[in-house]
Scaffold this active site. Structure first.
Site, mmCIF file in Angstrom:
data_model
loop_
_atom_site.group_PDB
_atom_site.id
_atom_site.type_symbol
_atom_site.label_atom_id
_atom_site.label_comp_id
_atom_site.label_asym_id
_atom_site.label_seq_id
_atom_site.Cartn_x
_atom_site.Cartn_y
_atom_site.Cartn_z
ATOM 1 N N ARG A 41 0.942 -1.219 -0.244
ATOM 2 C CA ARG A 41 0.116 -0.055 0.149
ATOM 3 C C ARG A 41 0.854 1.239 0.026
ATOM 4 O O ARG A 41 0.365 2.320 -0.767
ATOM 5 C CB ARG A 41 -0.993 -0.192 1.172
ATOM 6 N N LYS A 204 -20.057 -15.157 4.067
ATOM 7 C CA LYS A 204 -21.254 -14.778 4.311
ATOM 8 C C LYS A 204 -22.085 -14.255 3.320
ATOM 9 O O LYS A 204 -21.681 -13.495 2.362
ATOM 10 C CB LYS A 204 -21.375 -13.523 5.277
ATOM 11 N N GLY A 380 -14.531 -4.103 0.746
ATOM 12 C CA GLY A 380 -15.898 -3.709 1.097
ATOM 13 C C GLY A 380 -16.193 -2.736 -0.032
ATOM 14 O O GLY A 380 -17.563 -2.413 -0.365
#
Ligand code: AMP
Length: 403
Positions: A41, A204, A380
């Protein structure tokens, strides 16, 4: 609403010379005993930082790191190791503030020399950051002329450094990292070739439900693996012993299956599974058909037959989006399905995009990341972007495009 590249401005469209330029980076790197274990990063942020330095800006960098409690300095979450890495890569003195809103910040910026840049301490040391507090956003903005957001991974969070501050500086633009993210995702959304195959795995169903519904407008097939697949298999009536199943999502899984059928989209589910006696790499394990899955075992990976079938399908794809592992890939004995899929994605001649998180780790463990068209820096954020949600950080930059 999905932000397209032409709706926001970028770092190379504004004057930076002699300006106080704050770049919101994503330096949320893994650190063990004060040492960065993966500086990807930091390296990824250098393009925008170097551009600002080369164009004569006074450069101030900031990022969050981990999850400090907020409200005070915490050694464990200090940006010090990041500052050292930046000094090495940029060959500049990196002045680290004691707090992100340090009293001396204004003077430090005024006195900044051309061989120096400033790194703010962990932005989350101030609790107003996460609260997106307007007074704090205005206070921080008063130190800068130009705000550059280059942190795609936090674009789905409305915090002071990702959203609030953008409204109070003279110029608010995005950096090169965000530009690449948008270009690559825009191509996949607007200009894709068929067959388009989505591969979804991980823990999930609830995390991926939005993206499944949205992808159904474009894809031909959705391949499902990981614990997510168990919930779909339960919806089809299979008993999978002690496997992880979201029982409250079984109805939802049934709806998704029915919806896909009505749209003519194939949802591919495992035909065999690797089951283990315990959630442990050394546990006794074997491959079972769905019908013969033992009562006292749990599914921790897709089976060989399924992996082979998924691989063949992926090899025929022209566009691939992948998010989430096919099994518990952190354990060697249950990583085979994920690795087989990773190899198929990289050998297929498809335009391939990987949406952050664990699938990136799988690709990296095989040293295959440069065979992917785009490895997103946001897990996300990339899912919410694809779902068509308006990411707050991008929305703020959109409103600032013309003023
Ligand atoms: P996610 O963050 O939703 O992409 O989920 C990733 C996690 O799902 C990884 O840590 C995997 O170990 C876990 N996972 C994948 N397959 C299974 C499974 N069959 N049973 C339990 N956990 C799983």
């Amino acid at each position: 609403m999905v932000t397209r590249v032409n709706e926001i401005r970028f770092i190379d469209e504004v004057v930076l010379e002699k300006k106080r330029v704050f770049i919101r980076c994503d330096f949320n790197v893994p650190i063990k005993n004060g040492v960065i274990t993966d500086d990807t990063r930091v390296v990824a942020a250098l393009k925008s930082i170097n551009y600002a330095i080369d164009n004569g800006a006074k450069v101030i960098l900031g990022s969050h790191l981990g999850r400090p409690k907020g409200g005070k300095f915490e050694e464990e979450y200090s940006m010090k190791p990041v500052g050292e890495a930046l000094a090495k890569y940029l060959k500049k003195d990196v002045l680290l503030t004691d707090m992100p809103d340090s009293d001396g910040l204004g003077k430090m910026i005024d006195d900044l020399k051309s061989n120096q840049i400033i790194l703010l301490e962990n932005l989350r040391f101030v609790k107003f950051e996460k609260e997106n507090d307007t007074v704090y956003a205005k206070k921080m903005a008063s130190h800068f002329d130009v705000y550059v957001n280059d942190a795609f991974g936090t674009a789905h969070r409305a915090e002071v450094s990702t959203e609030g501050i953008a409204h109070h500086v003279k110029e608010a633009v995005a950096g090169f990292l965000i530009k690449t993210e948008l270009e690559k995702f825009n191509k996949m959304l607007d200009d894709y070739e068929k067959p388009f195959i989505a591969i979804l795995g991980g823990a999930k169903v609830s995390d991926k439900i939005g993206v499944i519904s949205e992808l159904m407008n474009r894809v031909d097939k959705i391949i499902i693996g990981g614990a997510m697949a168990n919930t779909f298999l339960a919806a089809k009536g299979y008993a999978l012993g002690k496997s992880k199943i979201e029982t409250d999502k079984i109805e939802l899984a049934k709806e998704i299956l029915a919806n896909a059928e009505s749209k003519g989209i194939e949802i591919m589910l495992p035909e065999d599974l690797t089951g283990a006696t315990e959630f442990n790499n050394d546990a006794e394990h074997d491959v079972f058909t769905l019908e013969a899955f033992p009562e006292d075992m749990m599914a921790l990976d897709i089976g060989e037959k399924t992996a082979e079938k998924y691989s063949k399908t992926i090899l025929k794809a022209k566009t691939v989006f992948w998010n989430g592992p096919m099994g518990v890939f952190e354990m060697e004995n249950f990583a085979k399905g994920t690795l087989k899929v990773a190899v198929a994605v990289t050998t297929s001649r498809s335009y391939s995009v990987i949406g952050g998180g664990d699938s990136v780790a799988a690709i990296k463990s095989l040293n295959l990341e440069n065979k992917i068209d785009h490895v997103s820096t946001g897990g996300g954020a990339s899912l919410e972007y694809l779902e068509g949600q308006d990411l707050p950080a991008l929305a703020a930059l959109r409103t600032r495009k013309n003023g």
